[in-house]
Design a protein around this motif. Sequence first.
Motif, PDB file in Angstrom:
ATOM      1  N   PRO A 222       9.046   6.657  -1.514  1.00  0.00           N
ATOM      2  CA  PRO A 222       7.677   6.554  -2.041  1.00  0.00           C
ATOM      3  C   PRO A 222       6.854   7.782  -1.686  1.00  0.00           C
ATOM      4  O   PRO A 222       6.963   8.325  -0.582  1.00  0.00           O
ATOM      5  CB  PRO A 222       7.133   5.302  -1.337  1.00  0.00           C
TER       6      PRO A 222
ATOM      7  N   ASP B 219       0.803  -1.224   0.000  1.00  0.00           N
ATOM      8  CA  ASP B 219       0.000   0.000   0.000  1.00  0.00           C
ATOM      9  C   ASP B 219       0.835   1.272   0.000  1.00  0.00           C
ATOM     10  O   ASP B 219       0.434   2.286  -0.600  1.00  0.00           O
ATOM     11  CB  ASP B 219      -0.912   0.024   1.228  1.00  0.00           C
TER      12      ASP B 219
ATOM     13  N   GLY C  30       3.031   1.966 -15.357  1.00  0.00           N
ATOM     14  CA  GLY C  30       3.227   1.269 -14.091  1.00  0.00           C
ATOM     15  C   GLY C  30       3.168   2.217 -12.908  1.00  0.00           C
ATOM     16  O   GLY C  30       2.615   3.323 -13.002  1.00  0.00           O
ATOM     17  N   PRO C  31       3.743   1.811 -11.764  1.00  0.00           N
ATOM     18  CA  PRO C  31       3.747   2.683 -10.582  1.00  0.00           C
ATOM     19  C   PRO C  31       4.363   4.036 -10.910  1.00  0.00           C
ATOM     20  O   PRO C  31       5.459   4.111 -11.466  1.00  0.00           O
ATOM     21  CB  PRO C  31       4.610   1.900  -9.577  1.00  0.00           C
TER      22      PRO C  31
ATOM     23  N   ARG D   1       5.466   0.246  -2.358  1.00  0.00           N
ATOM     24  CA  ARG D   1       5.568  -0.075  -3.772  1.00  0.00           C
ATOM     25  C   ARG D   1       4.554   0.707  -4.598  1.00  0.00           C
ATOM     26  O   ARG D   1       3.938   0.182  -5.526  1.00  0.00           O
ATOM     27  CB  ARG D   1       5.383  -1.577  -3.977  1.00  0.00           C
ATOM     28  N   VAL D   2       4.389   1.969  -4.277  1.00  0.00           N
ATOM     29  CA  VAL D   2       3.440   2.808  -5.005  1.00  0.00           C
ATOM     30  C   VAL D   2       4.132   3.605  -6.100  1.00  0.00           C
ATOM     31  O   VAL D   2       3.479   4.270  -6.899  1.00  0.00           O
ATOM     32  CB  VAL D   2       2.707   3.776  -4.045  1.00  0.00           C
ATOM     33  N   GLY D   3       5.434   3.565  -6.147  1.00  0.00           N
ATOM     34  CA  GLY D   3       6.200   4.278  -7.165  1.00  0.00           C
ATOM     35  C   GLY D   3       7.169   3.340  -7.853  1.00  0.00           C
ATOM     36  O   GLY D   3       7.244   2.153  -7.531  1.00  0.00           O
ATOM     37  N   PRO D   4       7.930   3.851  -8.813  1.00  0.00           N
ATOM     38  CA  PRO D   4       8.876   3.006  -9.539  1.00  0.00           C
ATOM     39  C   PRO D   4      10.004   2.515  -8.626  1.00  0.00           C
ATOM     40  O   PRO D   4      10.408   3.208  -7.685  1.00  0.00           O
ATOM     41  CB  PRO D   4       9.414   3.937 -10.630  1.00  0.00           C
TER      42      PRO D   4
ATOM     43  N   ASP E 279       4.476  10.854  -8.108  1.00  0.00           N
ATOM     44  CA  ASP E 279       3.525  11.970  -8.000  1.00  0.00           C
ATOM     45  C   ASP E 279       4.287  13.263  -8.261  1.00  0.00           C
ATOM     46  O   ASP E 279       4.580  14.037  -7.349  1.00  0.00           O
ATOM     47  CB  ASP E 279       2.882  11.986  -6.611  1.00  0.00           C
TER      48      ASP E 279
ATOM     49  N   ARG F  78       0.531   8.749  -0.435  1.00  0.00           N
ATOM     50  CA  ARG F  78      -0.730   8.656  -1.189  1.00  0.00           C
ATOM     51  C   ARG F  78      -1.798   9.602  -0.640  1.00  0.00           C
ATOM     52  O   ARG F  78      -2.746   9.953  -1.342  1.00  0.00           O
ATOM     53  CB  ARG F  78      -1.243   7.220  -1.171  1.00  0.00           C
TER      54      ARG F  78
END
Length: 305
Positions: free
Chosen positions: A135, A100, A165-166, A103-106, A169, A138
């Motif tokens: 990361p 959650d 992919g991820p 691993r929300v970004g590359p 922001d 969110r």
Amino acid sequence: MPGRTRSPLADLRRTSPTAWRAWLETGSRVDATVEVQTLDLPVLVLAGTDDADLGASAQPELLASVYPRARFTALPDTGHMIPLERPAEAAEAISRFIADEVRVGPVVPEDWARLIAGDRVDDRVRGILARRGMPDDRGYAPAALNLAQLTLLREIADLVVPQDGPAIDIAGRVDAQLARGEGDGWRNADLPVDVEAYRTGLDQLAATWPTDPAERAETFRAAVEGESDAEGTFDAAQLKAWLEDVRNDLVRQWLAHPASMARVGYDGFATGGRPIRGYVELRLGRREDWEPANVGGTIATGDAA
């Protein structure tokens, strides 16, 4: 011996009594809040409801100011030894948290991560890259723009820097940049300071911004080329000039991420460290023996003095 494990009680008995006393009498009483300050990191805090000293209800008050992005998870009928009392529940909570929040970004490729961690990279540069690779939050709340402005900037970012992919922001990072008063060091003389230019430009675009993603690209193209009919504080030329800054900021934030550097094959950050080392050759199609494999070209052996 292979295959044998020690019990927690055996580990406890091996602990130095002096170390235990030092922790209880001195170490546990040290308040390092001033030195630590605020750590804007994704953090998971697991606490047992039956832990008399460090219970679940006490954790938010103790840690929320230090870890503003912390997720607090209470485990019922659990004491202080969570890995022993609730191993499956702890593992599940950690796995869910990683999926959650982490691993929300590359992800930086392994060989690039090794290069960044190696002695060719200056400590300060390594710290900067580590921070850039963190990361994104969110639940990020805009600091310079309002929520509607940030939402529109994110939609513009999708047009300027499409990400597979991820995603990073990058709009949120631009907002944070504006809040810190940072920039690229210059602005168009016909525009106000950066943060005011962003607020004005985004509000003006919002008045005619389509809901259809396909139509957004055409609206954005017209504004970029100085053909916008959106009425407001900026005329078409000022809107065009402002969007030059916007595109530059968004691309800079994307390219500053170490995963993006890996994607484009840029490793110029790895010429510091101690001792300072450079390249053997600087020419097209030549790769040094220390460079990651995806940089391409033939290999030049050895480091420059």
